[in-house]
Motif scaffolding. Structure first.
Motif, mmCIF file in Angstrom:
data_model
loop_
_atom_site.group_PDB
_atom_site.id
_atom_site.type_symbol
_atom_site.label_atom_id
_atom_site.label_comp_id
_atom_site.label_asym_id
_atom_site.label_seq_id
_atom_site.Cartn_x
_atom_site.Cartn_y
_atom_site.Cartn_z
ATOM 1 N N LEU A 174 0.863 -1.069 -0.155
ATOM 2 C CA LEU A 174 0.118 -0.230 -0.007
ATOM 3 C C LEU A 174 0.987 1.366 -0.149
ATOM 4 O O LEU A 174 0.500 2.127 -0.846
ATOM 5 N N GLU A 175 1.754 1.024 0.782
ATOM 6 C CA GLU A 175 3.088 2.333 1.040
ATOM 7 C C GLU A 175 3.283 2.520 -0.648
ATOM 8 O O GLU A 175 3.472 3.661 -1.047
ATOM 9 N N ALA A 176 3.805 1.854 -1.464
ATOM 10 C CA ALA A 176 4.600 1.776 -2.542
ATOM 11 C C ALA A 176 3.398 2.446 -3.377
ATOM 12 O O ALA A 176 3.614 3.164 -4.532
ATOM 13 N N PHE A 177 2.119 1.616 -3.562
ATOM 14 C CA PHE A 177 1.082 2.353 -4.270
ATOM 15 C C PHE A 177 0.809 3.579 -4.171
ATOM 16 O O PHE A 177 0.677 4.525 -5.237
ATOM 17 N N LEU A 178 0.804 4.056 -2.898
ATOM 18 C CA LEU A 178 0.322 5.494 -2.498
ATOM 19 C C LEU A 178 1.675 6.298 -3.025
ATOM 20 O O LEU A 178 1.307 7.085 -3.580
ATOM 21 N N ARG A 179 2.735 5.960 -2.903
ATOM 22 C CA ARG A 179 3.943 6.662 -3.375
ATOM 23 C C ARG A 179 4.256 6.720 -4.652
ATOM 24 O O ARG A 179 4.617 7.915 -5.400
ATOM 25 N N ASP A 180 4.070 5.688 -5.267
ATOM 26 C CA ASP A 180 4.579 5.721 -6.752
ATOM 27 C C ASP A 180 3.354 5.874 -7.869
ATOM 28 O O ASP A 180 3.634 6.133 -8.962
ATOM 29 N N TYR A 181 2.159 5.674 -7.361
ATOM 30 C CA TYR A 181 1.299 5.682 -8.518
ATOM 31 C C TYR A 181 -0.226 6.532 -8.100
ATOM 32 O O TYR A 181 -0.489 7.368 -8.908
ATOM 33 N N PHE A 182 -0.579 6.312 -6.652
ATOM 34 C CA PHE A 182 -1.605 7.123 -6.312
ATOM 35 C C PHE A 182 -1.309 8.641 -6.343
ATOM 36 O O PHE A 182 -1.998 9.462 -7.034
ATOM 37 N N LEU A 183 -0.402 9.182 -5.842
ATOM 38 C CA LEU A 183 -0.073 10.489 -5.659
ATOM 39 C C LEU A 183 0.274 11.249 -6.966
ATOM 40 O O LEU A 183 0.140 12.286 -7.108
ATOM 41 N N SER A 184 1.045 10.504 -7.874
ATOM 42 C CA SER A 184 1.182 11.034 -8.966
ATOM 43 C C SER A 184 0.528 10.537 -10.214
ATOM 44 O O SER A 184 0.687 11.266 -11.314
ATOM 45 N N ALA A 185 -0.611 9.962 -9.823
ATOM 46 C CA ALA A 185 -1.731 9.678 -11.028
ATOM 47 C C ALA A 185 -1.460 8.877 -12.060
ATOM 48 O O ALA A 185 -1.403 9.198 -13.174
ATOM 49 N N SER A 186 -0.443 7.916 -11.921
ATOM 50 C CA SER A 186 -0.089 7.176 -13.012
ATOM 51 C C SER A 186 -0.684 5.753 -12.930
ATOM 52 O O SER A 186 -0.800 5.053 -11.817
ATOM 53 N N PRO A 187 -1.051 5.116 -13.994
ATOM 54 C CA PRO A 187 -1.703 3.909 -14.212
ATOM 55 C C PRO A 187 -0.787 2.772 -13.802
ATOM 56 O O PRO A 187 0.531 2.775 -14.024
ATOM 57 N N VAL A 188 -1.117 1.440 -13.472
ATOM 58 C CA VAL A 188 -0.295 0.358 -12.875
ATOM 59 C C VAL A 188 -0.891 -0.758 -13.282
ATOM 60 O O VAL A 188 -2.158 -0.837 -12.421
ATOM 61 N N ILE A 189 -0.475 -1.910 -13.295
ATOM 62 C CA ILE A 189 -0.968 -3.228 -13.383
ATOM 63 C C ILE A 189 -0.616 -3.898 -11.877
ATOM 64 O O ILE A 189 0.449 -3.887 -11.861
ATOM 65 N N LEU A 190 -1.549 -4.326 -11.227
ATOM 66 C CA LEU A 190 -1.046 -4.874 -9.855
ATOM 67 C C LEU A 190 -1.620 -6.474 -10.003
ATOM 68 O O LEU A 190 -2.627 -6.860 -10.650
#
Length: 406
Positions: A174-190
């Motif tokens: 969750l920390e990496a998702f928040l830091r790397d994708y959520f805050l920067s509004a970037s798509p990612v496949i989980l």
């Protein structure tokens, strides 16, 4: 006024307590004929109950959905409960289920619990009165055939999978998702996030889907997509929908698609097969309705954007997804009509290069979303989605707190 229907039916406590005030409101809005028919129906007249339901149905279709007075939605729910009671009293449980589902789909929220409780009781009675036909043991929704990517690329928009692919992160914290994708509004496949979901196995089983939802009525879309003139909506049983999927050819121009429907509110048994991803609580906001997307190969959701955070969970099959950032909104030429302002005028399947000469030069990200993977789509990101096989997906929308940092 509570319905006094003879025979074996179900209780409707909310209907009993709310019907006097609802009937009064309906009268105040000119629904005298409805009140008369409803009263006769509550006294045992099945035809009058059906007439009341038809009157409410006409009011629901008297103009744009958002202009329909809420009391008429509740009026439709009332009449659906009444008609369903009559059906149950004579053992017509399938018809009762159909009517109750229409009440859930088209009716108001005041009597929703009565509708849900009546559906549970009626479904149990219907299951006891008949059984799912034999002969489908081991049959799956998906055909076990090799997926030919080269052939599929011929059906996808130009330049597909030739630019920047969406990154893939297994078991992302969750920390990496928040830091790397959520805050920067970037798509990612989980990936590796739903191996424990019962849906991964159960939703590939036609027998299971028919048993849980076969007799239920659902809204489906028929046609290429909602921007096409030949597109329409129908109400059919889930079993009929499954049959259409099995017989649909990937080259068909008129696929049937169960799209953006809150199926899990309507059929709680299916809701038990999935789990809301922890990522959906990032930002401390509010979870929106969970929607189902179920259809054959070839179904398309045209280029559009949504106002919420979105995790698209691919449970059965494969999908192609193309994404453009919100910064390109002007270049993607949204429709001017308010109802379609979140949809692009650009048809990626058939680009008019004279009208949109610069579209091919816009940078995008894309991917093939594999079975068992989730795709995070940030708010306002434009996305086009195409099913490459029979596909059953679930979208989880959520909004963050207004004062949170974007």
């Amino acid at each position: 006024m509570a319905a006094e229907i003879p025979g074996e039916t179900f209780e409707s406590p909310l209907l009993a307590s709310h019907s006097p005030s609802l009937l009064h409101q309906i009268s105040e809005h000119g629904g005298y004929a409805y009140v008369s028919m409803y009263t006769l129906g509550a006294g045992g007249d099945h035809r009058a109950a059906e007439a009341a339901r038809e009157m409410a149905w006409e009011q629901l279709h008297s103009g744009p959905w958002n202009s329909v007075l809420p009391v008429w939605r509740d009026a439709y729910s009332m009449a659906c409960l009444l008609v369903a009671k009559h059906c149950c009293a004579v053992g017509e449980y399938k018809e009762a289920l159909r009517v109750l589902d229409l009440g859930v789909i088209m009716g108001g929220l005041t009597l929703r619990k009565d509708l849900d409780d009546a559906i549970a009781i009626t479904k149990a009675k219907e299951s006891g009165a008949c059984s799912i036909s034999e002969g489908n043991e081991g049959k799956r929704v998906l055909v076990d055939a090799e997926f030919n990517l080269k052939e599929m690329l011929q059906l996808l928009p130009k330049q597909s999978l030739s630019c920047k692919l969406v990154g893939k992160r297994p078991a992302l914290s969750l920390e990496a998702f928040l830091r790397d994708y959520f805050l920067s509004a970037s798509p990612v496949i989980l990936s590796d996030c739903m191996v424990h979901w019962p849906a991964r196995v159960k939703w590939n089983d036609i027998n299971y889907l028919k048993k849980v939802a076969g007799s239920r009525t659902v809204p489906v879309e028929v046609g290429k997509n909602y921007l096409c003139t030949e597109w329409k909506q129908e109400l059919i049983t889930f079993s009929e929908f499954l049959e259409r999927i099995q017989t649909n050819d990937s080259t068909s121009s008129v696929p049937t698609y169960l799209a953006q429907h809150p199926l899990f509110d309507q059929i709680p048994e299916l809701r038990k097969d999935i789990v809301v991803p922890d990522y959906c609580y990032t930002g401390g906001g509010e979870l929106r309705p969970i929607n189902a997307w179920f259809g054959p190969a070839g179904t398309v959701t045209p280029l559009h954007h949504d106002p919420h955070h979105n995790i698209l969970a691919q449970i059965v099959g494969k999908k192609y997804v193309r994404l453009y950032p919100a910064s390109l909104s002007e270049e993607l030429c949204p429709h001017s009509e308010s109802m379609l302002c979140n949809s692009s005028q650009v048809d990626l399947d058939n680009i008019d290069e004279k009208q949109f000469p610069n579209i091919q030069n816009l940078e995008f990200m894309d991917c093939i979303l594999e079975e068992g993977e989730m795709l995070y789509i940030p708010p306002k990101w434009w996305h086009y989605v195409r099913s490459l096989t029979t596909s059953f997906s679930v979208s989880f929308w959520w909004s963050e707190l207004e004062n949170s940092t974007p």
